[in-house]
Write an enzyme that holds these catalytic residues in place. Structure first.
Site, mmCIF file in Angstrom:
data_model
loop_
_atom_site.group_PDB
_atom_site.id
_atom_site.type_symbol
_atom_site.label_atom_id
_atom_site.label_comp_id
_atom_site.label_asym_id
_atom_site.label_seq_id
_atom_site.Cartn_x
_atom_site.Cartn_y
_atom_site.Cartn_z
ATOM 1 C CG ASP A 98 -33.119 -52.486 112.446
ATOM 2 O OD1 ASP A 98 -33.315 -53.669 112.094
ATOM 3 O OD2 ASP A 98 -33.704 -51.980 113.406
ATOM 4 C CG HIS A 127 -37.403 -53.097 112.588
ATOM 5 N ND1 HIS A 127 -36.183 -53.221 113.234
ATOM 6 C CD2 HIS A 127 -38.260 -53.909 113.286
ATOM 7 C CE1 HIS A 127 -36.315 -54.058 114.271
ATOM 8 N NE2 HIS A 127 -37.558 -54.493 114.308
ATOM 9 C CG ASN A 134 -42.053 -61.071 116.383
ATOM 10 O OD1 ASN A 134 -42.407 -61.297 115.237
ATOM 11 N ND2 ASN A 134 -42.912 -60.868 117.359
ATOM 12 C CG ASN A 156 -38.083 -58.338 119.199
ATOM 13 O OD1 ASN A 156 -37.558 -58.702 120.243
ATOM 14 N ND2 ASN A 156 -39.023 -57.407 119.167
#
Length: 196
Positions: free
Chosen positions: A102, A25, A77, A123
């Site tokens: 990603d 991520h 997020n 997110n």
């Protein structure tokens, strides 16, 4: 159309903190870290809840571009808040904002560049789109799908595998090249050179 004096805002998406540094991520952070290294810049804390580096990319002359490299220090997020604050602070039009992130739906090591589109369940993009609208550039760094029945959340928050790490430097380097090409030569040129 963009104001030529405005910088490009290159946002690496990731989660802050050492425990996330090697996660899939966080590939966006890895790419902007390399770009900062290339322009010999050091990240500094910004009041927008982000780490930033200001500098220039590209050859001397008309293709040389002012850039602000940014790593939001909120969690993934909540990326939209810091990015919006940076946009306002640096007066960056949305067509000069680039999210480096990603992407599950692309094979590991593959890059795709585009402008606009959905968030595909990501997110960080969801938060940015909510704040900015969808019309920013994306440099999508393929990480592939989780194996077997592994949950997506578990997969993206794991470090790259030892097999993947063999190619990770090359992948991050190529993504950084793609960002530079996008900023200095435009989306079409960057897509034809780097989309695979």
């Amino acid at each position: 159309m963009s104001d030529d004096a405005a910088p490009w805002l290159i946002v690496g998406l990731g989660n802050p903190g050492a425990e996330y540094a090697g996660n899939r991520h966080n590939v966006g952070f890895m790419v902007v870290d390399l770009l900062a290294e290339r322009i010999r810049g050091k990240f500094k804390a910004h009041k927008a809840r982000a780490q930033v580096v200001e500098g220039r990319v590209g050859p001397p002359g008309p293709a040389n571009r002012r850039v602000v490299l940014a790593k939001p220090m909120s969690f993934m997020n909540l990326s939209g808040g810091p990015v919006t604050a940076l946009r306002d602070f640096y007066k960056v039009p949305v067509d000069r904002i680039v999210a480096v992130h990603d992407e599950l739906d692309i094979d590991y090591g593959t890059l795709r560049l585009k402008v606009g589109g959905g968030d595909n369940g990501h997110n960080g993009l969801k938060s940015m789109t909510k704040s900015l609208g969808p019309e920013y550039h994306r440099v999508r760094c393929g990480i592939g799908r989780p194996p077997g029945r592994m949950q997506v959340a578990d997969f993206v928050l794991k470090d790259f595998s030892s097999t993947e790490r063999k190619d990770l430097d090359w992948f991050v380097d190529r993504a950084a090249d793609a960002v530079e090409c996008l900023v200095t030569e435009g989306l079409e040129r960057a897509q034809s050179a780097y989309n695979s």
